[in-house]
Scaffold this motif. Structure first.
Motif, PDB file in Angstrom:
ATOM      1  N   THR A 435       0.815  -1.214   0.000  1.00  0.00           N
ATOM      2  CA  THR A 435       0.000   0.000   0.000  1.00  0.00           C
ATOM      3  C   THR A 435       0.847   1.261   0.000  1.00  0.00           C
ATOM      4  OG1 THR A 435      -0.124  -0.004   2.419  1.00  0.00           O
ATOM      5  CG2 THR A 435      -1.882  -1.159   1.212  1.00  0.00           C
ATOM      6  N   GLU A 436       2.181   1.112   0.091  1.00  0.00           N
ATOM      7  CA  GLU A 436       3.082   2.249   0.120  1.00  0.00           C
ATOM      8  C   GLU A 436       4.267   1.998  -0.813  1.00  0.00           C
ATOM      9  OE1 GLU A 436       3.159   4.148   4.516  1.00  0.00           O
ATOM     10  OE2 GLU A 436       3.927   2.107   4.372  1.00  0.00           O
ATOM     11  N   VAL A 437       4.880   3.085  -1.257  1.00  0.00           N
ATOM     12  CA  VAL A 437       6.152   3.012  -1.961  1.00  0.00           C
ATOM     13  C   VAL A 437       7.076   4.066  -1.364  1.00  0.00           C
ATOM     14  CG1 VAL A 437       5.313   2.076  -4.147  1.00  0.00           C
ATOM     15  CG2 VAL A 437       5.296   4.555  -3.763  1.00  0.00           C
ATOM     16  N   ALA A 438       8.379   3.824  -1.462  1.00  0.00           N
ATOM     17  CA  ALA A 438       9.357   4.779  -0.953  1.00  0.00           C
ATOM     18  C   ALA A 438      10.535   4.833  -1.899  1.00  0.00           C
ATOM     19  CB  ALA A 438       9.812   4.390   0.449  1.00  0.00           C
ATOM     20  N   TYR A 439      11.197   6.001  -1.938  1.00  0.00           N
ATOM     21  CA  TYR A 439      12.297   6.220  -2.867  1.00  0.00           C
ATOM     22  C   TYR A 439      13.426   6.999  -2.220  1.00  0.00           C
ATOM     23  CZ  TYR A 439       9.371   4.620  -6.666  1.00  0.00           C
ATOM     24  OH  TYR A 439       8.588   3.848  -7.482  1.00  0.00           O
ATOM     25  N   TYR A 440      14.652   6.618  -2.596  1.00  0.00           N
ATOM     26  CA  TYR A 440      15.797   7.497  -2.508  1.00  0.00           C
ATOM     27  C   TYR A 440      15.850   8.315  -3.801  1.00  0.00           C
ATOM     28  CZ  TYR A 440      18.261   5.132   1.380  1.00  0.00           C
ATOM     29  OH  TYR A 440      18.646   4.628   2.580  1.00  0.00           O
ATOM     30  N   ILE A 441      16.296   9.557  -3.681  1.00  0.00           N
ATOM     31  CA  ILE A 441      16.549  10.370  -4.873  1.00  0.00           C
ATOM     32  C   ILE A 441      18.021  10.735  -4.880  1.00  0.00           C
ATOM     33  CG2 ILE A 441      15.919  12.424  -6.174  1.00  0.00           C
ATOM     34  CD1 ILE A 441      13.332  12.527  -4.588  1.00  0.00           C
ATOM     35  N   GLY A 442      18.699  10.396  -5.942  1.00  0.00           N
ATOM     36  CA  GLY A 442      20.128  10.677  -6.046  1.00  0.00           C
ATOM     37  C   GLY A 442      20.592  10.510  -7.474  1.00  0.00           C
ATOM     38  N   GLY A 443      21.917  10.401  -7.654  1.00  0.00           N
ATOM     39  CA  GLY A 443      22.443  10.011  -8.948  1.00  0.00           C
ATOM     40  C   GLY A 443      23.021  11.093  -9.818  1.00  0.00           C
ATOM     41  N   GLU A 444      23.012  12.379  -9.391  1.00  0.00           N
ATOM     42  CA  GLU A 444      23.660  13.390 -10.225  1.00  0.00           C
ATOM     43  C   GLU A 444      25.155  13.074 -10.301  1.00  0.00           C
ATOM     44  OE1 GLU A 444      25.159  15.926 -12.402  1.00  0.00           O
ATOM     45  OE2 GLU A 444      25.897  16.344 -10.387  1.00  0.00           O
ATOM     46  N   ARG A 445      25.689  13.009 -11.511  1.00  0.00           N
ATOM     47  CA  ARG A 445      26.984  12.367 -11.734  1.00  0.00           C
ATOM     48  C   ARG A 445      28.189  13.212 -11.328  1.00  0.00           C
ATOM     49  NH1 ARG A 445      23.434  10.817 -15.624  1.00  0.00           N
ATOM     50  NH2 ARG A 445      23.462   8.634 -16.315  1.00  0.00           N
TER      51      ARG A 445
END
Length: 474
Positions: A435-445
C-alpha cells in the motif's frame, strides 16, 4: 429535416480555437471532450422530466440525462473527455443549419481559467455545483457568448459572419464560446431558482454577496462541417423548449443568440482540489497533469555521508540531493540522498467505465539544479517504506537500496514542478499487496547540488494517479 453527426473520423489536422474572453487568464487547464449523445433532457432546469426539455447535445459524462445528479454522475463516471477525472455533465442546445440539417458538436474544449490568483485565489469546485451561462431567451449579443468562423478574424459577440472553408480547405468550422460565472454564493449548489453564481470583475475579484472564487469555465463548442462550403451565422438556429401545439409536444427553434451552456460538476474531489490548490493558484498551466487522485508525501527527509552522517533532517523545508560518480567513486565522494514515502492512490473501483483510458502513476516534485546552469538527471531508487522513519533516519542507519532506478528526471536550474513516471514500479507494488512506496533520490553524476521542496515547504511532493484518453480535434 436532415440530421448529421459531424464525425471525428472525417477529418484531421484542424486546430483548437480559444474564445477571446479566455485569453487573459494567468492560470488554466484544458479539457477536450467528444460529443456523447443528444436528448431532450435538462437535469438542472427540468430535473426528473425526461423528454420535456429542448433538445440538448451532451458531452462529458455518458450517463447524463434528466435524472442526473452529482452522485449518479460519479457512480456512472464514464466520460468522453480526455481527462478521466472529469465526469462532469456539460450540455448545450442542439444546432440546426440554415438548410434544416441538425448537427452535433464535433468536440468541445473547456478552458478552466483564473485571473489574478495571487490576490484572489480560487477555491475547489464543490461537489454537485450547477452553473448556467448564456440566455436561452436571448435576442441579441451577450458579453458572455461569442462566435467564430475558423477562417475569420477571431471571436465576436455578433452573429454577422459568413463562415467559409478554413485554411486547410477541407471544411467549414464554426465555434461558439460560452463563459460560465466564476463567483459562487457559497450556499446554493443548485442553479434553478437561485442566483448562485455571478461573474468576477476584470481584476478577478468577486462581489461580497458571491465571495467564493472558482475557476472560470470557458466552453468552446466546435462544429466541423465538411458537408457545406459556407455558413451564414445569422441563419443558424438553436433548439428551444418545446410547446404543446394542437395536443402535440412541438420542438421550437431560436436564433444563435439563444446560445447557452449547462454545467453539473462531477470532477473527482482530488482533481478539483489539485486544480485549485496545486495548479492554478500557483499561476500554472498544468496541461495533462490534473490527477484522478493523489497522495501527498507522508514522510520525507535526506541523509548525508559527510560530517553530518549521524544527523537527522526530518523537518527541513528543502531536501538536498548531491552525488559524484567520478574517481574514486560515489561511495568515496560526497553523497546526499533524499528520501520520500507515499501511500499509493487506489485505481478506480469502476475501472470498466474507462475504456481507452491510460492510467499512470507519476511523482511530482518541485526541484532544480542550484549549482550552475547545467541540465542534469536525478534518479529514483526504490527502498522499503517500512524500513525508515523521517524523524530518526540518518546516513548511519539508512535503509538498504540498490542503484537501480524506477524513474528519472532531467532538469535545468529553473526551480519548478517536474514529473517522473513510476507507473511500472507502483503497479508491481500493488500486485505484491503493498500500500506504500518509498524512494531514494540521487544520482547526479558530477557533484552538483539539487534542491527538492519537502512537505514542510508548501510545495509538497505528490504521488499522482493520472488518467487520460485521446480526443481528436479534426
Amino acid at each position: 429535416m436532415k440530421y448529421t453527426l459531424c464525425s471525428l473520423a472525417l477529418l484531421t489536422g484542424a486546430f483548437a480555437l480559444m474564445p477571446h474572453a479566455a485569453q487573459a487568464a494567468d492560470a488554466q487547464i484544458n479539457v477536450d471532450c467528444n460529443f456523447s449523445h443528444m436528448k431532450p433532457d435538462d437535469a438542472i432546469l427540468m430535473p426528473n422530466m425526461p423528454g420535456m426539455a429542448m433538445s440538448h447535445d451532451f458531452v462529458g459524462n455518458r450517463s447524463s440525462d434528466a435524472f442526473s445528479t452529482a452522485e449518479s454522475l460519479l457512480l456512472h463516471s464514464g466520460t468522453t473527455c480526455d481527462n478521466a477525472a472529469d465526469s462532469t455533465a456539460y450540455w448545450v442546445p442542439t444546432m440546426m443549419l440554415p438548410d434544416g440539417t441538425i448537427v452535433n458538436p464535433t468536440y468541445i474544449k473547456n478552458y478552466y481559467q483564473a485571473n489574478n490568483v495571487l490576490e484572489y485565489p480560487i477555491t475547489p469546485y464543490p461537489h454537485g455545483l450547477q452553473l448556467l451561462a448564456g440566455d436561452h431567451k436571448g435576442t441579441g449579443p451577450n458579453p458572455h457568448v461569442s462566435f467564430l468562423c475558423a477562417n475569420g478574424n477571431g471571436y465576436t459577440n455578433t452573429a454577422n459572419q459568413i463562415c467559409g472553408l478554413r485554411a486547410a480547405g477541407d471544411a467549414v468550422q464554426f465555434n461558439i464560446g460560452v463563459m460560465f460565472p466564476d463567483c459562487w454564493d457559497g450556499k446554493n449548489l443548485k442553479a434553478k431558482g437561485t442566483n448562485n453564481a455571478v461573474y468576477s470583475n476584470n481584476n478577478g475579484q468577486c462581489p461580497a454577496d458571491h465571495p467564493v472564487k472558482l475557476a472560470k469555465v470557458n466552453m468552446n463548442i466546435a462544429y466541423v462541417l465538411p458537408q457545406i462550403k459556407s455558413l451564414d451565422v445569422s441563419k443558424i438556429k438553436l433548439s428551444l423548449d418545446p410547446k404543446v401545439i394542437d395536443g402535440n409536444l412541438t420542438p421550437l427553434w431560436g436564433s444563435v443568440y439563444t446560445a447557452h451552456g449547462d454545467f453539473m460538476n462531477a470532477w473527482t474531489e482530488d482533481a478539483t482540489k489539485f486544480m485549485a490548490d496545486r495548479c492554478m493558484n500557483y499561476k500554472m498551466d498544468c496541461g495533462t497533469n490534473i490527477p484522478y487522485s493523489y497522495s501527498d508525501v507522508e514522510a520525507d527527509t535526506y541523509v548525508s555521508n559527510q560530517t553530518d552522517n549521524d544527523k537527522n533532517f526530518g523537518t527541513v523545508p528543502t531536501l538536498l540531493v548531491q552525488d559524484n560518480w567520478n574517481s574514486p567513486g560515489r561511495d568515496q565522494n560526497k553523497q546526499i540522498l533524499a528520501l520520500m514515502k507515499f501511500k499509493i492512490p487506489a485505481l478506480p473501483t469502476n475501472i470498466d467505465d474507462y475504456p481507452g483510458v491510460s492510467f499512470k502513476y507519476k511523482i511530482r516534485v518541485f526541484n532544480g539544479n542550484t549549482t550552475d546552469n547545467a541540465a542534469v538527471s536525478i534518479f529514483f531508487y526504490p527502498t522499503d517504506p517500512g524500513s525508515w522513519d523521517e524523524n530518526t533516519v540518518t546516513w548511519n542507519n539508512k535503509p538498504a537500496f540498490k542503484y537501480t532506478a524506477d524513474g528519472s528526471i532531467y532538469m535545468d536550474n529553473v526551480q519548478q514542478f517536474r514529473y517522473v513516471d513510476v507507473d511500472k514500479a507502483v503497479r508491481a507494488a500493488l500486485a505484491a499487496g503493498k500500500t506504500e512506496v518509498a524512494y531514494y533520490i540521487g544520482g547526479e553524476r558530477n557533484g552538483r547540488t539539487i534542491t527538492v521542496n519537502s512537505r514542510e515547504s508548501g510545495k509538497t511532493p505528490t504521488l499522482m494517479l493520472i488518467g487520460y484518453q485521446k480526443v481528436v480535434e479534426p
